[in-house]
Write a protein that holds these residues in place. Structure first.
Motif, mmCIF file in Angstrom:
data_model
loop_
_atom_site.group_PDB
_atom_site.id
_atom_site.type_symbol
_atom_site.label_atom_id
_atom_site.label_comp_id
_atom_site.label_asym_id
_atom_site.label_seq_id
_atom_site.Cartn_x
_atom_site.Cartn_y
_atom_site.Cartn_z
ATOM 1 N N UNK A 80 1.979 5.747 4.447
ATOM 2 C CA UNK A 80 0.724 5.043 4.727
ATOM 3 C C UNK A 80 -0.445 5.692 3.994
ATOM 4 N N UNK A 81 -0.475 7.018 4.009
ATOM 5 C CA UNK A 81 -1.560 7.733 3.326
ATOM 6 C C UNK A 81 -1.497 7.505 1.813
ATOM 7 N N UNK A 82 -0.306 7.613 1.249
ATOM 8 C CA UNK A 82 -0.133 7.403 -0.186
ATOM 9 C C UNK A 82 -0.453 5.970 -0.570
ATOM 10 N N UNK B 22 -3.163 4.618 -3.387
ATOM 11 C CA UNK B 22 -2.724 3.779 -4.509
ATOM 12 C C UNK B 22 -3.479 2.449 -4.502
ATOM 13 N N UNK B 23 -3.609 1.843 -3.344
ATOM 14 C CA UNK B 23 -4.326 0.560 -3.252
ATOM 15 C C UNK B 23 -5.772 0.708 -3.728
ATOM 16 N N UNK C 223 1.459 -0.993 0.047
ATOM 17 C CA UNK C 223 -0.002 -0.935 0.107
ATOM 18 C C UNK C 223 -0.627 -2.303 0.345
ATOM 19 N N UNK C 224 0.109 -3.359 0.022
ATOM 20 C CA UNK C 224 -0.373 -4.728 0.244
ATOM 21 C C UNK C 224 0.296 -5.379 1.453
#
Length: 311
Positions: free
Chosen positions: A24-26, A30-31, A151-152
């Motif tokens: 979730x953090x990564x 990235x997003x 991320x999406x």
């Protein structure tokens, strides 16, 4: 805005399992990078600087060979994989409105056993280093695509299912060795660059560079210099991914300028251009009709035609 640096150690090639919290953090980082800038430096990917140096060394030895030894390996001499092979100086125009780019390239687009390579007598270790590095970049790319989907809030298979044939003749993903020889600015044509202003074609690109020279356009329209960060991978969004995500992820223009007057240095880079499978149909993931559906292979061919003056 500068290009952000993100620690990718949670999804490194050395890691088998990743926790939900780490993912979730990564994914959030990235997003942010891909929606606001389009480029990101990834640290701790599992691909070492020693690996990069090794494949660049073999590539350099190939480019320093006389042209008559490289010419039998030129691009478009392999019917089953026309993008594979050597690209001579000024052959390609990534900005079709400008003179040919002042660079050479060697494209590795297929792992097919019948593809020709420089003989070991000419460039020892060239084929082995290229194929090994191709596989490493493929593995890393699939991990990045998985994080991008997360991320999406998408199923990871949304992107991964369109990249199952990387390394075959049914997918255009290419490891590209690039060599920029010394330049005499007085002899350069008007508007000529080492690499013309362009955006990439497919899903994402992984870039490994030996020195500075790359410039990236910000949303303001100004270009910023991308630093050379040893040990990091510079990753950017390409045009099909922007279409795929209905402009949530942005593909931005970039270029390589001529060196300053009196600078006779060379430049090298390795780019891994990730393309969807030729038969994959790219449609907007939000269900909109913002961009019409297009097959990965058809779109890539159209872009090549523009770059090589065959439109």
């Amino acid at each position: 805005m500068s290009i952000p640096v993100v620690d990718f150690s949670a999804c490194s090639l050395t890691v088998e399992d990743i926790s939900r919290a780490e993912l979730s953090h990564l994914s959030r980082d990235i997003r942010t990078a891909f929606t606001e800038v389009g480029f990101v430096f990834l640290d701790n990917t599992g691909i070492t600087q020693a690996e990069v140096d090794g494949v660049m060394d073999a590539s350099r030895r190939f480019f320093l060979q006389p042209d008559h030894l490289k010419r039998p390996l030129r691009r478009k001499t392999f019917p089953n994989c026309p993008n594979h092979g050597w690209v001579a100086l000024e052959t390609e125009r990534l900005n079709p409105q400008k003179p040919g780019d002042l660079k050479e390239a060697f494209n590795m687009s297929s792992l097919h056993p019948d593809i020709k390579w420089p003989s070991p007598e000419i460039v020892a270790g060239f084929q082995e280093s290229q194929t090994t590095f191709f596989q490493r970049c493929k593995e890393l790319s699939l991990r990045i695509l998985k994080v991008m989907a997360h991320s999406l809030d998408l199923d990871p298979d949304v992107f991964l299912s369109a990249h199952r044939l990387i390394g075959t003749d049914e997918n255009g993903t290419t490891l590209r060795s690039l060599y920029y020889p010394p330049v005499n600015r007085e002899l350069a044509k008007e508007g000529q660059l080492r690499c013309g202003e362009h955006s990439d074609y497919g899903s994402i690109t992984l870039l490994f560079q030996s020195s500075e020279g790359l410039q990236v356009r910000q949303r303001s329209g100004e270009f910023i210099c991308a630093p050379c960060v040893p040990g990091s991978v510079l990753v950017n969004i390409a045009d099909l991914m922007q279409r795929w995500t209905s402009d949530r992820f942005v593909s931005v223009l970039h270029r390589v300028l001529l060196p300053p007057a009196g600078d006779s240095s060379t430049r090298q880079s390795m780019a891994f251009f990730v393309q969807p499978d030729d038969e994959a149909v790219i449609t907007c993931i939000d269900g909109s009709n913002k961009y019409p559906p297009v097959q990965g292979g058809t779109y890539l061919t159209e872009r090549f035609n523009n770059s090589y003056g065959q439109a």
